[in-house]
Design a protein around this motif. Structure first.
Motif, PDB file in Angstrom:
ATOM      1  N   GLU A 207       0.804  -1.218   0.000  1.00 17.35           N
ATOM      2  CA  GLU A 207       0.000   0.000   0.000  1.00 17.35           C
ATOM      3  C   GLU A 207       0.843   1.278   0.000  1.00 17.35           C
ATOM      4  OE1 GLU A 207      -3.422   0.246  -0.084  1.00 17.35           O
ATOM      5  OE2 GLU A 207      -3.345  -1.889  -0.506  1.00 17.35           O
ATOM      6  N   THR A 208       2.132   1.173   0.273  1.00 18.96           N
ATOM      7  CA  THR A 208       2.992   2.361   0.338  1.00 18.96           C
ATOM      8  C   THR A 208       3.064   3.079  -1.005  1.00 18.96           C
ATOM      9  OG1 THR A 208       4.312   1.232   2.018  1.00 18.96           O
ATOM     10  CG2 THR A 208       5.273   3.195   1.050  1.00 18.96           C
ATOM     11  N   ILE A 209       2.806   2.362  -2.095  1.00 21.23           N
ATOM     12  CA  ILE A 209       2.847   2.983  -3.421  1.00 21.23           C
ATOM     13  C   ILE A 209       1.847   4.134  -3.500  1.00 21.23           C
ATOM     14  CG2 ILE A 209       1.156   1.407  -4.442  1.00 21.23           C
ATOM     15  CD1 ILE A 209       4.312   2.842  -6.159  1.00 21.23           C
ATOM     16  N   LYS A 210       0.752   4.051  -2.722  1.00 20.93           N
ATOM     17  CA  LYS A 210      -0.253   5.120  -2.726  1.00 20.93           C
ATOM     18  C   LYS A 210       0.281   6.388  -2.064  1.00 20.93           C
ATOM     19  CE  LYS A 210      -4.178   1.932  -2.658  1.00 20.93           C
ATOM     20  NZ  LYS A 210      -5.371   1.472  -1.903  1.00 20.93           N
ATOM     21  N   ASP A 211       1.238   6.214  -1.138  1.00 25.72           N
ATOM     22  CA  ASP A 211       1.857   7.375  -0.496  1.00 25.72           C
ATOM     23  C   ASP A 211       2.892   8.016  -1.428  1.00 25.72           C
ATOM     24  OD1 ASP A 211       0.392   6.921   1.835  1.00 25.72           O
ATOM     25  OD2 ASP A 211       1.914   5.543   2.606  1.00 25.72           O
ATOM     26  N   LEU A 212       3.603   7.171  -2.162  1.00 23.99           N
ATOM     27  CA  LEU A 212       4.638   7.688  -3.062  1.00 23.99           C
ATOM     28  C   LEU A 212       4.037   8.339  -4.297  1.00 23.99           C
ATOM     29  CD1 LEU A 212       7.264   4.781  -2.964  1.00 23.99           C
ATOM     30  CD2 LEU A 212       7.216   6.871  -1.611  1.00 23.99           C
ATOM     31  N   LEU A 213       2.975   7.709  -4.838  1.00 23.59           N
ATOM     32  CA  LEU A 213       2.328   8.236  -6.045  1.00 23.59           C
ATOM     33  C   LEU A 213       0.815   8.259  -5.812  1.00 23.59           C
ATOM     34  CD1 LEU A 213       4.354   6.250  -8.745  1.00 23.59           C
ATOM     35  CD2 LEU A 213       4.636   8.670  -8.152  1.00 23.59           C
ATOM     36  N   PRO A 214       0.309   9.209  -5.035  1.00 21.82           N
ATOM     37  CA  PRO A 214      -1.102   9.223  -4.650  1.00 21.82           C
ATOM     38  C   PRO A 214      -2.073   9.365  -5.821  1.00 21.82           C
ATOM     39  CG  PRO A 214      -0.010  11.263  -3.984  1.00 21.82           C
ATOM     40  CD  PRO A 214       1.060  10.322  -4.429  1.00 21.82           C
ATOM     41  N   HIS A 215      -1.623   9.917  -6.939  1.00 18.36           N
ATOM     42  CA  HIS A 215      -2.521  10.106  -8.074  1.00 18.36           C
ATOM     43  C   HIS A 215      -2.458   8.947  -9.065  1.00 18.36           C
ATOM     44  CE1 HIS A 215      -2.435  14.160  -6.425  1.00 18.36           C
ATOM     45  NE2 HIS A 215      -3.497  14.449  -7.143  1.00 18.36           N
ATOM     46  N   LEU A 216      -1.714   7.904  -8.721  1.00 18.18           N
ATOM     47  CA  LEU A 216      -1.596   6.735  -9.583  1.00 18.18           C
ATOM     48  C   LEU A 216      -2.730   5.757  -9.295  1.00 18.18           C
ATOM     49  CD1 LEU A 216       0.226   5.105 -11.616  1.00 18.18           C
ATOM     50  CD2 LEU A 216       1.288   4.080  -9.606  1.00 18.18           C
ATOM     51  N   ASP A 217      -3.357   5.244 -10.354  1.00 15.52           N
ATOM     52  CA  ASP A 217      -4.365   4.197 -10.212  1.00 15.52           C
ATOM     53  C   ASP A 217      -3.635   2.885  -9.945  1.00 15.52           C
ATOM     54  OD1 ASP A 217      -6.237   2.149 -10.564  1.00 15.52           O
ATOM     55  OD2 ASP A 217      -7.361   3.272 -12.071  1.00 15.52           O
ATOM     56  N   THR A 218      -3.629   2.450  -8.683  1.00 16.72           N
ATOM     57  CA  THR A 218      -2.807   1.302  -8.277  1.00 16.72           C
ATOM     58  C   THR A 218      -3.182   0.028  -9.016  1.00 16.72           C
ATOM     59  OG1 THR A 218      -2.621   2.283  -6.072  1.00 16.72           O
ATOM     60  CG2 THR A 218      -1.964  -0.008  -6.309  1.00 16.72           C
ATOM     61  N   GLU A 219      -4.473  -0.251  -9.138  1.00 17.22           N
ATOM     62  CA  GLU A 219      -4.900  -1.482  -9.804  1.00 17.22           C
ATOM     63  C   GLU A 219      -4.515  -1.469 -11.279  1.00 17.22           C
ATOM     64  OE1 GLU A 219      -6.072  -4.193  -8.343  1.00 17.22           O
ATOM     65  OE2 GLU A 219      -5.697  -3.087  -6.498  1.00 17.22           O
ATOM     66  N   ASP A 220      -4.649  -0.331 -11.925  1.00 13.43           N
ATOM     67  CA  ASP A 220      -4.241  -0.209 -13.324  1.00 13.43           C
ATOM     68  C   ASP A 220      -2.727  -0.335 -13.447  1.00 13.43           C
ATOM     69  OD1 ASP A 220      -4.682   0.229 -16.081  1.00 13.43           O
ATOM     70  OD2 ASP A 220      -4.170   2.339 -15.862  1.00 13.43           O
ATOM     71  N   PHE A 221      -2.016   0.218 -12.464  1.00 10.76           N
ATOM     72  CA  PHE A 221      -0.551   0.171 -12.458  1.00 10.76           C
ATOM     73  C   PHE A 221      -0.036  -1.265 -12.377  1.00 10.76           C
ATOM     74  CE2 PHE A 221       3.369   0.715  -9.656  1.00 10.76           C
ATOM     75  CZ  PHE A 221       4.210   0.989 -10.723  1.00 10.76           C
ATOM     76  N   LYS A 222      -0.755  -2.134 -11.649  1.00 16.38           N
ATOM     77  CA  LYS A 222      -0.321  -3.519 -11.491  1.00 16.38           C
ATOM     78  C   LYS A 222      -0.228  -4.244 -12.833  1.00 16.38           C
ATOM     79  CE  LYS A 222      -2.045  -4.235  -6.781  1.00 16.38           C
ATOM     80  NZ  LYS A 222      -3.020  -4.965  -5.942  1.00 16.38           N
ATOM     81  N   THR A 223      -1.161  -3.964 -13.721  1.00 20.06           N
ATOM     82  CA  THR A 223      -1.161  -4.643 -15.012  1.00 20.06           C
ATOM     83  C   THR A 223      -0.487  -3.827 -16.114  1.00 20.06           C
ATOM     84  OG1 THR A 223      -3.402  -3.782 -15.377  1.00 20.06           O
ATOM     85  CG2 THR A 223      -3.203  -6.018 -14.509  1.00 20.06           C
ATOM     86  N   HIS A 224      -0.262  -2.536 -15.846  1.00 20.80           N
ATOM     87  CA  HIS A 224       0.392  -1.677 -16.836  1.00 20.80           C
ATOM     88  C   HIS A 224       1.480  -0.845 -16.150  1.00 20.80           C
ATOM     89  CE1 HIS A 224      -3.732  -2.411 -18.416  1.00 20.80           C
ATOM     90  NE2 HIS A 224      -3.094  -2.576 -19.553  1.00 20.80           N
ATOM     91  N   PRO A 225       2.592  -1.490 -15.776  1.00 21.61           N
ATOM     92  CA  PRO A 225       3.642  -0.811 -14.983  1.00 21.61           C
ATOM     93  C   PRO A 225       4.214   0.438 -15.630  1.00 21.61           C
ATOM     94  CG  PRO A 225       3.986  -3.185 -14.997  1.00 21.61           C
ATOM     95  CD  PRO A 225       2.909  -2.910 -15.996  1.00 21.61           C
TER      96      PRO A 225
END
Length: 375
Positions: A207-225
């Protein structure tokens, strides 16, 4: 170990409460065992029965359309009293224990019963694998032996299944604990998979990725790094992408520091690290982390500035002071006017050095303040 009746009842209920198999595979295997028992013993009904305090329930049943009976109507409660033997009732109508039993005088009109106890490795008998007929009959020695073997296979399967469930629960608990620890990490920890067709996706990221990049769609990021490149400073994007592709191509460690453009227009420094781990086939899994190193970067820059100031800016006034001191050393006592001028200049240079030192200290205190939340 020999248990009292009360102890055995409590232990039986404790063990029974742990058998909560709801998957279709378990039901199918248990049904196959009851079908085999019915086929070998040539009976229309076969059951896997668990004996509880108030009722007996049928974990698997063939030829019977009820799921449980009150314990007072149970044949199996007698069978579990002799865990090493098959309990056989040839003619329940002539047995004082069963002649008025609802299962005998009513559906399914039971006329023959044979129950093989299901006894755990710990010596607790949970119930039976039993065969039932609606007509008078008997079992051959071979059928009795086969029923014992099937009962042993049944309890072995149940215990293995229970152990499997316990191991899964332990694994789930371990994963839950790891996630709690991981999600409190300052680093965004990840596992990245590169499969045979070069498709890249995250199989885990905390979940720390949300702190580093709060405007990033985490679920989308998982499949599209590579969508994270949009948040990287334009001047650094190509460097980040090329170094990662090169690391993937040559299966080598990846370690890079780059700038992130924040929504408010400020710049942060991030560091990404990863190392590959080969798996059977052509799949490669990468383990790594993302980290905000802005404070570290600022700290290093401050140290570099202090070193530069000491080695360049402060060298000049110190050299001047040394020169003035040298003049004092070679002058005689009669040249008081010149000595006073030299002392004046020494004072000026001393004040200049003191001012530089104060400036260095102020800069250091600013960076130290920015670190107060870390140290």
């Amino acid at each position: 170990m020999v248990y009292s009746k009360m102890e055995e009842e409590l232990l039986r209920q404790e063990v029974l409460s742990s058998f909560k198999f709801k998957d279709k595979t378990s039901e199918k295997i248990l049904d196959e065992l009851t079908q085999m028992a019915a086929a070998i013993c040539d009976t229309p009904i076969s059951l896997i029965s668990f004996v509880g305090l108030e009722k007996q329930c049928f974990k698997s049943k063939i030829g019977l359309n009820i799921a449980e009976t009150p314990i007072e109507d149970s044949f199996c409660k007698y069978a579990i009293k002799q865990p090493d033997e098959i309990f056989i009732v040839k003619n329940p109508l002539q047995d004082i224990r069963f002649k008025n039993n609802p299962l005998v005088v009513g559906y399914p009109n039971l006329r023959f019963y044979a129950g093989a106890p299901l006894t755990t490795a710990g010596g607790i008998t949970l119930g039976t694998l039993c065969v039932i007929d609606t007509k008078d009959r008997d079992l051959t020695n071979l059928q009795i032996k086969a029923l014992k073997i099937l009962a042993k296979q049944t309890i072995n399967y149940l215990e293995h299944k229970k152990e499997h469930i316990q191991q899964n629960n332990l694994l789930k608990n371990s994963i839950s604990k790891f996630n709690k620890l991981s999600n409190h990490s300052l680093d965004a920890l990840f596992q990245l998979e590169v499969n045979e067709d070069k498709r890249i996706h995250f199989t885990y990221i905390n979940e720390t990725i949300k702190d580093l990049l709060p405007h990033l769609d985490t679920e989308d990021f998982k499949t599209h790094p590579f969508k994270a490149l949009n948040f990287i400073h334009q001047e650094d994007r190509m460097m980040v992408e090329n170094t990662f592709i090169d690391a993937v191509r040559h299966k080598k460690d990846w370690d890079i520091t780059y700038r992130i453009l924040n929504p408010d227009g400020t710049i942060s420094w991030h560091q990404s690290r990863a190392f590959p781990d080969n798996f059977p086939g052509r799949k490669i899994v990468w383990y790594g982390s993302f980290r905000d190193v802005t404070d570290k970067k600022n700290y290093l820059e401050l140290i570099e500035k202090i070193i530069f100031d000491i080695s360049h800016i402060m060298r000049r006034p110190i050299a001047n002071m040394l020169g003035l001191i040298n003049l004092l050393e070679v002058s005689d006592d009669s040249d008081m006017l010149n000595n006073r001028k030299i002392i004046k200049y020494i004072k000026i240079v001393s004040e200049e050095i003191d001012e530089e030192i104060q400036g260095l200290n102020e800069n250091y205190q600013k960076i130290k303040t920015s670190f107060k939340d870390i140290y």
